[in-house]
Write a protein that holds these residues in place. Structure first.
Motif, PDB file in Angstrom:
ATOM      1  N   SER A 123     -21.815 -56.914  -3.612  1.00 16.35           N
ATOM      2  CA  SER A 123     -20.916 -56.884  -4.988  1.00 16.35           C
ATOM      3  C   SER A 123     -21.141 -55.902  -5.579  1.00 16.35           C
ATOM      4  O   SER A 123     -20.345 -55.720  -6.710  1.00 16.35           O
ATOM      5  CB  SER A 123     -21.157 -58.239  -5.635  1.00 16.35           C
ATOM      6  N   ILE A 124     -22.186 -55.079  -5.377  1.00 18.70           N
ATOM      7  CA  ILE A 124     -22.524 -53.906  -6.245  1.00 18.70           C
ATOM      8  C   ILE A 124     -21.646 -52.599  -6.104  1.00 18.70           C
ATOM      9  O   ILE A 124     -21.360 -52.242  -5.064  1.00 18.70           O
ATOM     10  CB  ILE A 124     -23.794 -53.308  -5.936  1.00 18.70           C
ATOM     11  N   ARG A 125     -20.815 -52.370  -7.149  1.00 19.71           N
ATOM     12  CA  ARG A 125     -19.945 -51.248  -6.977  1.00 19.71           C
ATOM     13  C   ARG A 125     -20.374 -49.993  -8.076  1.00 19.71           C
ATOM     14  O   ARG A 125     -19.439 -49.043  -7.637  1.00 19.71           O
ATOM     15  CB  ARG A 125     -18.543 -52.003  -7.671  1.00 19.71           C
ATOM     16  N   GLY A 126     -21.320 -49.851  -8.794  1.00 17.61           N
ATOM     17  CA  GLY A 126     -21.517 -48.944  -9.643  1.00 17.61           C
ATOM     18  C   GLY A 126     -22.963 -49.161 -10.120  1.00 17.61           C
ATOM     19  O   GLY A 126     -23.719 -50.029  -9.680  1.00 17.61           O
ATOM     20  N   GLY A 127     -23.582 -48.027 -10.964  1.00 20.56           N
ATOM     21  CA  GLY A 127     -24.635 -48.128 -11.120  1.00 20.56           C
ATOM     22  C   GLY A 127     -25.096 -49.080 -12.139  1.00 20.56           C
ATOM     23  O   GLY A 127     -26.380 -49.576 -12.300  1.00 20.56           O
ATOM     24  N   ALA A 128     -24.055 -49.637 -13.064  1.00 27.20           N
ATOM     25  CA  ALA A 128     -24.542 -50.528 -14.031  1.00 27.20           C
ATOM     26  C   ALA A 128     -24.834 -51.772 -13.320  1.00 27.20           C
ATOM     27  O   ALA A 128     -25.653 -52.766 -13.829  1.00 27.20           O
ATOM     28  CB  ALA A 128     -23.068 -50.888 -14.799  1.00 27.20           C
ATOM     29  N   VAL A 147     -32.075 -41.991  -8.722  1.00 26.12           N
ATOM     30  CA  VAL A 147     -31.933 -43.263  -9.575  1.00 26.12           C
ATOM     31  C   VAL A 147     -32.440 -43.146 -10.807  1.00 26.12           C
ATOM     32  O   VAL A 147     -31.536 -43.908 -11.811  1.00 26.12           O
ATOM     33  CB  VAL A 147     -33.536 -43.890  -8.796  1.00 26.12           C
ATOM     34  N   VAL A 148     -33.274 -42.489 -11.257  1.00 27.28           N
ATOM     35  CA  VAL A 148     -33.417 -42.129 -12.703  1.00 27.28           C
ATOM     36  C   VAL A 148     -32.436 -41.901 -13.693  1.00 27.28           C
ATOM     37  O   VAL A 148     -31.768 -42.526 -14.493  1.00 27.28           O
ATOM     38  CB  VAL A 148     -34.540 -41.349 -13.188  1.00 27.28           C
ATOM     39  N   ARG A 149     -31.449 -40.777 -12.969  1.00 28.64           N
ATOM     40  CA  ARG A 149     -30.284 -40.445 -13.571  1.00 28.64           C
ATOM     41  C   ARG A 149     -29.073 -41.362 -13.556  1.00 28.64           C
ATOM     42  O   ARG A 149     -28.300 -41.726 -14.674  1.00 28.64           O
ATOM     43  CB  ARG A 149     -29.621 -39.045 -12.947  1.00 28.64           C
ATOM     44  N   VAL A 150     -28.944 -42.222 -12.427  1.00 33.66           N
ATOM     45  CA  VAL A 150     -27.870 -43.411 -12.379  1.00 33.66           C
ATOM     46  C   VAL A 150     -28.231 -44.362 -13.484  1.00 33.66           C
ATOM     47  O   VAL A 150     -27.309 -44.794 -14.162  1.00 33.66           O
ATOM     48  CB  VAL A 150     -28.081 -44.090 -10.918  1.00 33.66           C
ATOM     49  N   LEU A 151     -29.565 -44.466 -13.681  1.00 36.28           N
ATOM     50  CA  LEU A 151     -29.955 -45.467 -14.607  1.00 36.28           C
ATOM     51  C   LEU A 151     -29.591 -45.252 -16.016  1.00 36.28           C
ATOM     52  O   LEU A 151     -28.934 -45.938 -16.887  1.00 36.28           O
ATOM     53  CB  LEU A 151     -31.260 -45.898 -14.463  1.00 36.28           C
ATOM     54  N   GLU A 152     -29.848 -43.906 -16.369  1.00 34.84           N
ATOM     55  CA  GLU A 152     -29.633 -43.435 -17.659  1.00 34.84           C
ATOM     56  C   GLU A 152     -28.369 -43.248 -17.958  1.00 34.84           C
ATOM     57  O   GLU A 152     -27.908 -43.599 -19.098  1.00 34.84           O
ATOM     58  CB  GLU A 152     -30.351 -42.110 -17.837  1.00 34.84           C
TER      59      GLU A 152
END
Length: 320
Positions: A123-128, A147-152
């Motif tokens: 069900s994961i479609r994006g970083g959020a 990963v760090v940049r996706v989260l930020e």
């Protein structure tokens, strides 16, 4: 195999002399090169063009394969490698740990060669939607940077996910068996997983990471044998120039070299753009410094470093 186990095995290999030891002084000296699957060093290794050039200088080459950048730099720290290559993060963690390395060159970027993938039915479609999820990646690698940049980008921090540190091989198994919810990885492991069709991209690397290769050397080797480093970089540049417009030939060569499915290698090659070998510029140093500073702020890097301290003032004959 988990990173700690890799480190332990590496220590055993070094102790037993299996990673490569410099022979006694004599006409046959060894250039010890650490490489990773699919990196441009693999093209150079498969081409066989380096060996006769080194032989003319009384050197032979020993190629040592590693699953990722961090264990490669552990070997360099142990004095078992002269040259190697990694993504952006490993040299930062290594420098903070006191590894005597220097940057000697960098490739052009290849941002499409990294991504965060999830099972096809996720069900994961994006970083959020990574919040609260188990995300696997190699600690201190370019996948960690992603990963760090996706989260930020999504207003999240590293504390908002469950980070699971895994080698590339373990990461794929964990994703396929439900041990993790998402996996940050690079080619050719990314392409190999995509080729099977059981995963899909949830987050693209483009716009978040550059996907460069950084070419690194043991400081002592650069200090003593600049001529061999220059020869190596010149041959790497020449081979990459040959490979730039021969994607089919290169894919077949690398499939034979790595044992990875030809279709996966061809997929990875189609989005690779690392065919330039360039000097380390002030802009690249600034980008690495900004990443190092951010890792310190996040508590991931144990201390501040000055990236420029690991850039020798040597002209290796490369374009900027």
């Amino acid at each position: 195999m988990r990173p700690r186990r890799i480190s332990v095995l590496l220590a055993v290999w070094v102790a037993l002399g299996l990673v490569g030891c410099r022979p006694a002084d004599g006409p046959d000296r060894t250039l010890r090169v650490g490489y990773q699957k699919w990196g441009t060093y693999s093209i150079l290794k498969a081409s066989g063009t380096l060996e006769p050039k080194l032989a003319a200088h009384g050197y032979r080459v020993e190629w040592v394969e590693f699953p990722a950048g961090p264990p490669l730099l552990e070997a360099m720290n142990a004095g078992s490698l002269d040259l190697g290559h990694t993504g952006d993060s490993p040299p930062l963690f290594a420098q903070a740990a006191g590894v005597p390395l220097v940057y000697v060159a960098a490739s052009s970027p290849s941002p499409d060669s990294s991504a965060v993938v999830v099972p096809a039915g996720s069900s994961i479609r994006g970083g959020a939607e990574l919040k609260g999820k188990r995300v696997g990646f190699v600690k201190g690698s370019s996948a960690h940077t992603l990963v760090v940049r996706v989260l930020e980008k999504n207003g999240l921090g590293v504390g908002d996910i469950e980070a699971v540190y895994l080698s590339p091989a373990d990461g794929r198994v964990a994703l396929e068996t439900g041990g993790i919810d998402a996996w940050s990885v690079w080619d050719p492991y990314l392409a190999a997983a995509e080729q099977i069709g059981t995963v899909r991209r949830a987050v693209e690397g483009r716009g978040l990471v550059e996907g460069r290769e950084y070419y690194l050397a043991a400081r002592s080797f650069v200090d003593s044998r600049q001529d061999i480093v220059r020869l190596f970089l010149a041959e790497l540049t020449q081979v990459k120039g040959w490979a730039r417009d021969r994607s089919d030939d290169v894919a077949r060569m690398l499939a034979d070299e790595t044992g990875i499915d030809l279709g996966a290698i061809a997929k990875a090659e189609a989005r690779r753009s690392r065919y330039d070998t360039r000097a380390i510029t002030p802009e690249l140093v600034a980008a690495q410094q900004a990443l190092a500073d951010r890792y310190v702020e996040l508590g991931l890097l144990p201390k501040s470093i000055v990236v420029a301290d690991a850039v020798p003032r040597i002209d290796f004959g490369l374009q900027e």
